[in-house]
Design a protein around this motif. Structure first.
Motif, mmCIF file in Angstrom:
data_model
loop_
_atom_site.group_PDB
_atom_site.id
_atom_site.type_symbol
_atom_site.label_atom_id
_atom_site.label_comp_id
_atom_site.label_asym_id
_atom_site.label_seq_id
_atom_site.Cartn_x
_atom_site.Cartn_y
_atom_site.Cartn_z
ATOM 1 N N THR A 228 43.995 45.932 45.590
ATOM 2 C CA THR A 228 42.690 45.349 45.930
ATOM 3 C C THR A 228 42.047 45.649 47.358
ATOM 4 O O THR A 228 40.956 46.409 47.281
ATOM 5 C CB THR A 228 42.516 43.857 45.768
ATOM 6 N N GLU A 229 42.740 45.797 48.050
ATOM 7 C CA GLU A 229 42.370 46.133 49.529
ATOM 8 C C GLU A 229 42.259 47.659 49.685
ATOM 9 O O GLU A 229 41.102 48.053 50.227
ATOM 10 C CB GLU A 229 43.533 45.773 50.547
ATOM 11 N N MET A 230 43.011 48.283 48.890
ATOM 12 C CA MET A 230 42.877 49.623 48.927
ATOM 13 C C MET A 230 41.495 50.276 48.183
ATOM 14 O O MET A 230 40.814 51.279 48.526
ATOM 15 C CB MET A 230 44.175 50.545 48.296
ATOM 16 N N PHE A 231 41.502 49.832 46.896
ATOM 17 C CA PHE A 231 40.402 50.419 45.970
ATOM 18 C C PHE A 231 39.184 49.805 46.423
ATOM 19 O O PHE A 231 38.071 50.387 46.131
ATOM 20 C CB PHE A 231 40.923 50.134 44.682
ATOM 21 N N GLU A 232 39.013 48.547 47.161
ATOM 22 C CA GLU A 232 37.761 47.885 47.546
ATOM 23 C C GLU A 232 37.323 47.961 48.737
ATOM 24 O O GLU A 232 35.960 48.148 49.068
ATOM 25 C CB GLU A 232 37.818 46.271 46.932
#
Length: 266
Positions: free
Chosen positions: A242-246
């Motif tokens: 979630t952190e990476m893609f958002e």
């Protein structure tokens, strides 16, 4: 030389529970036993996750997966074998024999007519365990059969019905009894006091707030994890992804403990 099932059986002491670590691949098996697990178990849900589905595996898949775990195991291994992979008692008996052939120390069989969510009638559920227990007793080596009253988890019946079923399973020859996630610790204590065989408690949901000592005080003999370890591993992956893609940040990946895990796997 002591057979693994004899070692496994000896671990079941009322009031002095051990942790049965549910694993889902060779790496997690090696990691858990290196960290002190006295016994391992497969998890049908965690295994299914590795196959890209939420739950439910075939008997052949379960046996092959268990054999993989056994190839690196230095401690006894139990198989999570769903409903015995069939409705009729003879199928449950055959599943016991096949599990013993690959070297499992025991299996658990639940009372749900999978893939449906419906519990077998009590009499039928008991007959299934009776057949499985008879097959286990006829084996050349020891084998620990755990009988599960899963209808309490799935909202099919209450604690009193679970107790009636577990008492029937015990009379039918089950070695260990298991009713996953009763309403509260009081209900779990009632289950333990109403039966003589060792009782397994599942650590999931509200039961994660309890300790080994808490379970021991009410007489539990075994604590299993089900798919909890796999699900928390997925939570870490989900949060990092979630952190990476958002946000485009990779901060979560900086908290790995690769070197420590590598040492556990050697």
């Amino acid at each position: 030389m002591t057979h693994p099932a004899e070692t496994f059986r000896a671990l079941h002491v009322k009031g002095d529970p051990f942790i049965l670590a549910n694993v889902w691949d060779l790496g997690t098996a090696k990691m858990m036993q290196a960290m002190g697990a006295k016994a391992l178990a497969t998890s049908s849900a965690a295994h299914a996750f590795t196959l890209g589905k939420p739950d439910g595996v075939t008997r052949d898949e379960a046996l092959s997966h268990a054999a993989d775990i056994l190839s690196v195991a230095k401690v006894p291994v139990q198989g999570d074998f769903e409903n015995g992979f069939g409705d009729d008692p003879d199928t449950c008996a055959e599943t016991v024999r096949l599990a013993a052939e690959i070297g499992l120390a025991g299996i658990c069989i639940e009372d749900i007519a999978l893939p449906d969510n419906t519990a077998y009638d009590c009499d039928i559920a008991i007959e299934r365990i009776k057949a499985a227990a008879s097959a286990a007793k006829a084996l050349p080596n020891d084998f620990v059969l755990t009988a599960r009253a899963d209808g309490i988890l799935r909202g099919q019946y209450d604690t009193d019905e679970a107790i009636a079923r577990l008492q029937g399973f015990e009379a039918a020859g089950a070695d260990c009894l298991y009713a996953p996630i009763p309403p509260d610790m009081e209900a779990l204590a009632k289950i333990v006091s109403a039966t003589n065989a060792p009782v397994n408690a599942l650590v999931a949901g509200p039961y994660t707030a309890q300790t080994v000592s808490d379970f021991g005080k009410i007489g539990v003999a075994r604590i299993s994890l089900g798919s909890s370890l796999a699900r928390i591993a997925h939570r870490v992956m989900y949060d990092a992804a979630t952190e990476m893609f958002e946000t485009g940040s990779f901060n979560a990946l900086g908290h790995s403990i690769g070197g420590k895990i590598d040492r556990l796997l050697t």
